[in-house]
Design a protein around this motif. Structure first.
Motif, short mmCIF file in Angstrom:
data_model
loop_
_atom_site.label_atom_id
_atom_site.label_comp_id
_atom_site.label_asym_id
_atom_site.label_seq_id
_atom_site.Cartn_x
_atom_site.Cartn_y
_atom_site.Cartn_z
N TYR A 252 0.82 -1.21 0.00
CA TYR A 252 0.00 0.00 0.00
C TYR A 252 0.85 1.26 0.00
O TYR A 252 0.35 2.34 -0.30
N MET A 253 2.12 1.18 0.36
CA MET A 253 2.94 2.40 0.45
C MET A 253 3.18 3.03 -0.93
O MET A 253 3.13 4.24 -1.09
N LEU A 254 3.46 2.19 -1.92
CA LEU A 254 3.67 2.75 -3.27
C LEU A 254 2.34 3.32 -3.79
O LEU A 254 2.30 4.37 -4.41
N THR A 255 1.25 2.62 -3.47
CA THR A 255 -0.07 3.07 -3.90
C THR A 255 -0.41 4.41 -3.26
O THR A 255 -0.98 5.30 -3.88
N LEU A 256 -0.04 4.54 -1.97
CA LEU A 256 -0.26 5.80 -1.24
C LEU A 256 0.49 6.94 -1.93
O LEU A 256 -0.07 8.02 -2.16
N ASN A 257 1.74 6.69 -2.27
CA ASN A 257 2.53 7.70 -2.97
C ASN A 257 1.88 8.06 -4.30
O ASN A 257 1.83 9.22 -4.69
N ALA A 258 1.42 7.03 -5.00
CA ALA A 258 0.82 7.25 -6.32
C ALA A 258 -0.44 8.09 -6.19
O ALA A 258 -0.69 8.97 -7.01
N LEU A 259 -1.24 7.83 -5.15
CA LEU A 259 -2.48 8.61 -4.97
C LEU A 259 -2.14 10.07 -4.67
O LEU A 259 -2.73 10.98 -5.26
N ASP A 260 -1.19 10.30 -3.78
CA ASP A 260 -0.79 11.69 -3.48
C ASP A 260 -0.29 12.38 -4.74
O ASP A 260 -0.61 13.54 -5.00
N HIS A 261 0.48 11.65 -5.52
CA HIS A 261 1.03 12.19 -6.76
C HIS A 261 -0.11 12.49 -7.75
O HIS A 261 -0.12 13.54 -8.40
N ALA A 262 -1.07 11.59 -7.82
CA ALA A 262 -2.21 11.77 -8.74
C ALA A 262 -3.00 13.03 -8.35
O ALA A 262 -3.37 13.84 -9.21
N VAL A 263 -3.23 13.21 -7.05
CA VAL A 263 -3.98 14.37 -6.58
C VAL A 263 -3.19 15.65 -6.90
O VAL A 263 -3.76 16.64 -7.38
N ALA A 264 -1.86 15.61 -6.68
CA ALA A 264 -1.04 16.80 -6.98
C ALA A 264 -1.09 17.12 -8.47
O ALA A 264 -1.21 18.30 -8.85
N LEU A 265 -1.05 16.10 -9.31
CA LEU A 265 -1.14 16.33 -10.76
C LEU A 265 -2.46 16.98 -11.14
O LEU A 265 -2.51 17.94 -11.90
N ARG A 271 -7.90 20.29 -12.08
CA ARG A 271 -8.94 19.28 -12.31
C ARG A 271 -9.32 18.56 -11.01
O ARG A 271 -9.77 17.42 -11.02
N PHE A 272 -9.07 19.22 -9.87
CA PHE A 272 -9.38 18.58 -8.59
C PHE A 272 -10.47 19.35 -7.84
O PHE A 272 -10.63 19.20 -6.65
N GLY A 273 -11.22 20.17 -8.54
CA GLY A 273 -12.16 21.06 -7.86
C GLY A 273 -13.50 20.43 -7.53
O GLY A 273 -14.08 20.71 -6.48
N ASP A 274 -14.01 19.54 -8.36
CA ASP A 274 -15.40 19.13 -8.15
C ASP A 274 -15.53 18.07 -7.05
O ASP A 274 -14.58 17.35 -6.74
N ASP A 275 -16.73 18.02 -6.49
CA ASP A 275 -16.97 17.17 -5.31
C ASP A 275 -16.72 15.69 -5.61
O ASP A 275 -16.18 14.97 -4.77
N MET A 276 -17.14 15.26 -6.79
CA MET A 276 -16.99 13.83 -7.10
C MET A 276 -15.52 13.41 -7.13
O MET A 276 -15.14 12.38 -6.57
N THR A 277 -14.68 14.22 -7.76
CA THR A 277 -13.24 13.89 -7.83
C THR A 277 -12.67 13.82 -6.41
O THR A 277 -11.94 12.88 -6.07
N ARG A 278 -13.02 14.80 -5.62
CA ARG A 278 -12.48 14.85 -4.26
C ARG A 278 -13.01 13.68 -3.42
O ARG A 278 -12.28 13.09 -2.62
N MET A 279 -14.28 13.34 -3.62
CA MET A 279 -14.86 12.22 -2.87
C MET A 279 -14.17 10.90 -3.25
O MET A 279 -13.82 10.11 -2.40
N ARG A 280 -13.93 10.74 -4.55
CA ARG A 280 -13.27 9.49 -5.00
C ARG A 280 -11.84 9.40 -4.46
O ARG A 280 -11.39 8.33 -4.05
N ALA A 281 -11.14 10.54 -4.45
CA ALA A 281 -9.78 10.54 -3.90
C ALA A 281 -9.83 10.24 -2.40
O ALA A 281 -9.01 9.46 -1.88
N GLY A 282 -10.81 10.83 -1.73
CA GLY A 282 -10.95 10.60 -0.29
C GLY A 282 -11.27 9.15 0.03
O GLY A 282 -10.74 8.57 0.98
N ARG A 283 -12.12 8.56 -0.80
CA ARG A 283 -12.48 7.15 -0.58
C ARG A 283 -11.25 6.26 -0.75
O ARG A 283 -11.02 5.34 0.04
N ALA A 284 -10.46 6.55 -1.79
CA ALA A 284 -9.24 5.75 -2.01
C ALA A 284 -8.27 5.92 -0.85
O ALA A 284 -7.67 4.95 -0.36
N ARG A 285 -8.15 7.15 -0.39
CA ARG A 285 -7.25 7.42 0.73
C ARG A 285 -7.73 6.68 1.99
O ARG A 285 -6.95 6.09 2.73
N GLY A 286 -9.05 6.71 2.21
CA GLY A 286 -9.62 6.01 3.36
C GLY A 286 -9.35 4.51 3.29
O GLY A 286 -9.00 3.88 4.29
#
Ligand SMILES: Cc1cc2nc3c(=O)[nH]c(=O)nc-3n(C[C@H](O)[C@H](O)[C@H](O)COP(=O)(O)OP(=O)(O)OC[C@H]3O[C@@H](n4cnc5c(N)ncnc54)[C@H](O)[C@@H]3O)c2cc1C
Length: 381
Positions: A252-265, A271-286
């Motif tokens: 999960y550590m590489l995946t965690l890095n990848a998610l942070d990187h994806a959000v930063a990109l 392209r990170f403004g809308d609620d759905m994108t943020r919710m999906r990122a939050g769910r993955a992080r959770g």
């Protein structure tokens, strides 16, 4: 209850980070694309693991009598987290740290311990795992590779598949049939990969150019001293190994890095403004946080010396689900980057999901075990 790491754990993690900062080559990501099975990663492991060994960092949880540092299993897990976070520069050498070495400690003869454990402590030996066969994956006890008794030992015939690292390995932890009863007709062999009669062929997949192999064994002769444990009692060793393997690599550590990187990109591209994108990122992080917490619970049980339980399967399943959430997020929101394939971390996080529910035991098998051992649901029929 204290959920904090101890001072010792924190210092150990920092030391692992410092060693990586000092020794990981600048072109590591470009060279390996986060594929621990690449030839580059395997060769690098033969330089890097001896450094870890010299620093007392390679085998923190092994007992001192076998060349370890005698620390609690959390130290080993912290090391694994830091290594996994950058794409595992120990390459396949993590396997003997996690389970091959401990299996030899538990079941090996004095001669086997002397032959194998000191070499592992130097950080320059690669093992592969010869378990799966074309008709024996989830149903591992169906394996048919056969070891027939001879005057001096055994002669082995059969084939293995999906063997990670076989083309760079020095030894194979091999399962072969020595009797006709399913589970109680299997033995384990510690097989040097340069033994006559072994033919290794790469299986090319999107997972990596040299990630998987078929291993053909034709009249491979081994002495009786190559057998680990009693004849036909290999299943007991397999169970021991699987317990250490299922929760063995903190992927999960590489995946965690990848998610942070994806959000930063996405943020950089507005392209990170809308609620759905943020919710999906939050769910993955959770999901990642849940997987990490469950794995820490499993290690906590090991620290307390408790026997393996169904929590291992729950944690393993959580790791699979977390990987999938992140891969789906990347697939839905960064598909252009996936098509161009220019970003090694994004590509790796997505690519891995092709294997995450299979490696170290299929996800559905974990669910079967959870329903049987944790939920105690009735079995069909
Ligand atoms: C990245 C990776 C690395 C690997 N490295 C190695 C290695 O080094 N050495 C090695 O020996 N093997 C290795 N494997 C093989 C791995 O152990 C097997 O893929 C795994 O055990 C599943 O077996 P299988 O591929 O034959 O799939 P199968 O067992 O045929 O399963 C196919 C599908 O059917 C489902 N299924 C099967 N039985 C049941 C059931 N009873 N109930 C519900 N669903 C079921 C599975 O969940 C799966 O979705 C690796 C695999 C991967 C992906």
């Amino acid at each position: 209850m204290n959920f904090e790491w101890t001072e010792g754990h924190r210092a150990f993690r920092q030391k692992a980070k410092d060693l990586l900062a000092e020794h990981l080559p600048a072109d590591w990501a470009a060279q390996t694309r986060y594929d621990q099975g690449s030839i580059y990663a395997a060769n690098f492991s033969r330089k890097f693991c001896p450094i870890l060994a010299r620093e007392g960092m390679l085998l923190p949880h092994w007992p001192r009598e076998f060349g370890g540092s005698g620390m609690d299993p959390f130290y080993h897990w912290i090391l694994g987290e830091e290594m996994a976070a950058v794409g595992e520069p120990r390459s396949y050498q993590y396997m003997y740290c996690n389970w091959v070495g401990p299996a030899i400690m538990a079941y090996g003869t004095e001669a086997q311990k002397q032959a194998h454990l000191p070499r592992m402590t130097t950080g320059n030996v690669i093992w592969c795992q010869g378990f799966s066969e074309p008709s024996a994956g989830s149903d591992l006890a169906a394996l048919s590779t056969r070891a027939e008794r001879t005057a001096n030992g055994y002669v082995i015939n059969g084939s293995k598949i999906w063997t990670s690292g076989a083309s760079v390995a020095d030894f194979c932890f091999l399962l072969a049939r020595t009797g006709d009863k399913r589970n109680s007709g299997i033995s384990v062999f510690l097989l040097p990969m340069d033994t006559k009669g072994i033919d290794v062929r790469v299986i090319k997949t999107f997972m990596g150019a040299t990630a998987f192999h078929e291993v053909f064994l034709t009249d491979v002769e081994v002495p009786e001293s190559a057998r680990l444990g009693e004849e036909n009692r290999g299943w007991q060793i397999v169970r021991h190994v699987m317990y250490n393997e299922r929760i063995g690599a903190p992927r999960y550590m590489l995946t965690l890095n990848a998610l942070d990187h994806a959000v930063a990109l996405l943020k950089a591209k507005n392209r990170f403004g809308d609620d759905m994108t943020r919710m999906r990122a939050g769910r993955a992080r959770g999901a990642l946080n849940a997987a990490r917490t469950l794995c820490h619970q499993v290690i906590g049980e090991r620290v307390k010396g408790r026997p393996p339980g169904p929590l291992t399967n729950v944690a393993r399943y959580a790791v699979v689900m977390a990987d999938r959430h992140v891969a789906e997020f990347i697939g839905d929101y960064l598909h252009e980057e996936l098509v161009t394939n220019d970003d090694p971390l994004i590509a790796a996080a997505y690519r891995r999901t092709g294997s995450t529910g299979f490696a170290a035991g299929a996800a559905e098998i974990q669910l079967n075990l959870i329903s049987r051992d944790l939920l105690q649901l009735p079995r069909e029929g």
